[in-house]
Design an enzyme around this catalytic site. Structure first.
Site, PDB file in Angstrom:
ATOM      1  N   CYS A   1       1.283  -1.896  15.695  1.00  0.00           N
ATOM      2  CA  CYS A   1       2.490  -2.273  14.969  1.00  0.00           C
ATOM      3  C   CYS A   1       3.295  -1.010  14.688  1.00  0.00           C
ATOM      4  O   CYS A   1       2.825   0.100  14.916  1.00  0.00           O
ATOM      5  CB  CYS A   1       2.173  -3.031  13.681  1.00  0.00           C
ATOM      6  SG  CYS A   1       1.163  -2.112  12.497  1.00  0.00           S
TER       7      CYS A   1
ATOM      8  N   HIS B   1       0.826  -1.199   0.000  1.00  0.00           N
ATOM      9  CA  HIS B   1       0.000   0.000   0.000  1.00  0.00           C
ATOM     10  C   HIS B   1       0.867   1.259   0.000  1.00  0.00           C
ATOM     11  O   HIS B   1       1.994   1.257   0.485  1.00  0.00           O
ATOM     12  CB  HIS B   1      -0.945   0.022   1.203  1.00  0.00           C
ATOM     13  CG  HIS B   1      -0.261  -0.243   2.512  1.00  0.00           C
ATOM     14  ND1 HIS B   1      -0.064  -1.515   2.991  1.00  0.00           N
ATOM     15  CD2 HIS B   1       0.275   0.575   3.435  1.00  0.00           C
ATOM     16  CE1 HIS B   1       0.555  -1.457   4.143  1.00  0.00           C
ATOM     17  NE2 HIS B   1       0.785  -0.188   4.444  1.00  0.00           N
TER      18      HIS B   1
END
Length: 642
Positions: A177, A67
């Site tokens: 994350c 992405h």
């Protein structure tokens, strides 16, 4: 967001031909370009590859989500692609990848790509959903598969929003994350799903790139049997004081959900005790690290924050000298070089302002890494005193420079931790006053007076080091240049590379006024060599490299010229026994030649783009090329044929 609104049928690829990671990325981007979604192939690919360089978007279980939020994207789009044979996409579980979702979002799309990732995660964690996608043969079937799963996801959202029932155990969790995107939301879905199967209510707070989602309430935390923290970065921890808590990497929140929940249910988790005055906890406390690892971690925390000031300010100062050199300065005014002409003076003033933050920022963020927020002010004070040179008995003494700020940062962090321990026994009614008054006052007091004494020996060491470097000639300069150049290639971005770079930038403050630093010039020359060596090897020894590797060799020209050593990492990782020694030799040759000829550099970064800021631009470039040829020929000669 409804993911079907972004899934364009015309860009889908239902039978990928590519068999390698980069080739898959190229094939998907080509489809986006051909259908007018992306306007510039190279710009968008750079964004995708930059993201891949952080951590692979191959999430495991045969799924990848590359992405990028990118200026080359015209409209937000999700491209679905499927490989029948599977591709080695460097997935986190090491298994082949079959399903790909390339998310393209325009710069002005706010958090479209984050929302798309979160929405996709809800579908992909549904039992059997990925298997259904592997069987589709048409674009319509892809959309139909998502539509069929939408109702189930609505039910899940209702479960999340429903009041917590006392009939089932409650566990609260936080997922995060490093990039705050895919893994954050996949861990959320995995924990909720596993909880449902085990008869447990799991409330999950996501610390994503777009902010905190589903923030846990005080009531939920109080009622919870325990806490699961599945995170690869610091999260707010003090609120969990006194609760059972298990802390694991975010990957465990995706793959080991049953184990994590059982640890809480079985009462096997440790009780978390929050440090007084702390609001966050780092993933690895310095107490659990070895002394060397802790030192490196804290040092890099300061250096990473310092570098933008060094780079921005250093280049502005260097440009001031360059402008005066171009416009000319009379011999009797050479002491005013950099400020003689008004245009140069503007650059010098701005550069000095940025450069002046270098030492306080370094010391401040070293202290912050050790003692968290209370250490920040004491660290800034330590760096400022190191910069001013103030010492006991001589408040206008000699600056202790980079070394003084480094020692000051560690000193400030340790002293503030001592203050925190000393204040730990104070009544809870004084809790607020500790962080507002006691920590900053006592931290500044102790650190400031300690630095007045520390500055005395550190200033002497700093002056001696600068005099030593300034007087380097002949064999000693060659040796230093070769060592620094070689270190840049040993791990290409790791501790050795960083140590050499930090040393080089540390010499700039005292050498910019005299035309720059030979050490910094050697460091940059050594760092430019490995990527350029890759190009040389792939050009001269084509039969020993795959087509993909040869194409990567071309991109390494740009990376090498831009002083991005990391471009050579894939080749070093794939064949370390041959590649790394070759790179080290070539980088040492380049660094040694720079040292032998005493070439100076006034900028801490930039590669060929700041070549004019060296004292001998053409000769410097020749030495870099020589190093690249030596390393490239060695690498190519040693490498086995494919």
């Amino acid at each position: 967001m409804k993911i079907q609104d972004l899934l364009r049928k015309d860009v889908m690829i239902l039978d990928l031909k590519a068999t390698s990671k980069e080739a898959v990325i190229d094939e998907m981007i080509t489809s986006l370009v051909e259908h007018g979604v992306v306007t510039d192939f190279d710009t968008f690919k750079q964004g995708i590859m930059n993201r891949e360089a952080q951590t692979s978007t191959g999430l495991g279980d045969g799924i990848a989500m590359p992405h990028s939020k990118n200026a080359a994207v015209k409209e937000a789009t999700v491209l679905f692609a499927k490989s029948t044979a599977g591709v080695d996409y460097e997935a986190l579980d090491g298994q082949p990848t079959y399903l790909f979702f390339m998310i393209a979002a325009p710069d002005g799309a706010n958090d479209t790509h984050l929302a798309a990732l979160a929405e996709l995660s809800k579908y992909l964690l549904k039992d059997g959903f990925a298997d259904q996608l592997r069987k589709v043969t048409t674009a319509d079937e892809v959309i139909a598969t998502f539509n069929a799963a939408e109702e189930d996801n609505k039910a899940k959202e209702e479960v999340k929003a429903a009041p917590v029932s006392d009939d089932k155990p409650l566990i609260v969790a936080v997922t995060a994350c490093t990039t705050g995107i895919a893994h954050t939301y996949m861990a959320e879905e995995a924990l909720i799903k596993q909880g449902e199967e085990m008869g447990v209510t799991v409330r999950v707070e996501t610390n994503g790139a777009s902010g905190v989602g589903n923030r846990l309430t005080t009531d939920e935390i109080a009622r919870a049997k325990g806490v699961i923290v599945a995170a690869d970065k610091a999260v707010e921890m003090a609120r969990f004081d006194g609760k059972q808590l298990v802390s694991r990497p975010v990957a465990d929140g995706i793959k080991k959900t049953e184990e994590l929940i059982n640890i809480i249910l079985d009462g096997k988790a440790d009780t978390y005790k929050a440090a007084a005055g702390s609001s966050t906890e780092e993933k690895e406390s310095s107490e659990k690290l070895s002394l060397g690892a802790a030192f490196y971690k804290h040092l890099m925390s300061g250096v990473s924050q310092m570098l933008p000031f060094v780079i921005g300010g250093g280049i502005m100062i260097a440009l001031a000298f360059l402008i005066d050199n171009i416009l000319g300065v009379p011999k009797d005014q050479l002491s005013n070089l950099g400020t003689y002409h008004q245009a140069a003076a503007y650059f010098k003033t701005i550069g000095n302002a940025a450069f002046g933050f270098m030492l306080p920022i370094l010391a401040g963020y070293i202290a912050y890494s050790i003692a968290e927020k209370p250490g920040l002010v004491a660290g800034f004070v330590a760096g400022a005193i190191a910069s001013s040179g103030a010492a006991w008995g001589n408040l206008e003494g000699t600056p202790s420079g980079f070394l003084g700020a480094l020692v000051g940062g560690f000193l400030a962090g340790w002293l503030v931790n001592l203050v925190k321990k000393a204040c730990a026994g104070l009544p809870r009614s004084l809790e607020g006053i500790k962080s507002i008054l006691l920590y900053p006052l006592l931290g500044v007091f102790l650190t400031g007076f300690a630095m007045l004494f520390v500055n005395i020996p550190m200033a002497a060491i700093n002056t001696g080091l600068n005099n030593f470097l300034g007087g380097l000639q002949g064999a000693s300069a060659v040796l230093l240049g070769a060592i620094l150049g070689g270190m840049m290639a040993i791990d290409m971005g790791g501790p050795f590379n960083k140590a050499a770079y930090v040393f080089g930038t540390g010499t700039l403050a005292a050498s910019v006024a005299s035309g720059g630093s030979v050490a910094m010039a050697s460091v940059m020359a050594g760092g430019m060599v490995p990527p350029l060596a890759v190009f040389v090897a792939t050009l001269l020894f084509k039969n020993k490299f795959t087509e993909e590797e040869r194409n990567s060799g071309l991109t390494n020209i740009i990376m090498g010229l831009s002083f991005i050593t990391e471009g050579a990492i894939p080749f070093g990782a794939a064949d370390p026994a041959r590649a790394i020694p070759s790179f080290v030799v070539g980088s040492a040759v380049a660094g040694g030649l720079v040292g032998a000829f005493g070439i100076k550099l006034m900028a801490p970064h930039g590669g060929i783009f700041v070549i004019a800021l060296t004292s001998a631009p053409i000769l410097y470039l020749i030495f870099v090329i020589i190093g690249a040829i030596v390393a490239g020929v060695l690498f190519g000669a040693l490498k086995k044929e494919k």
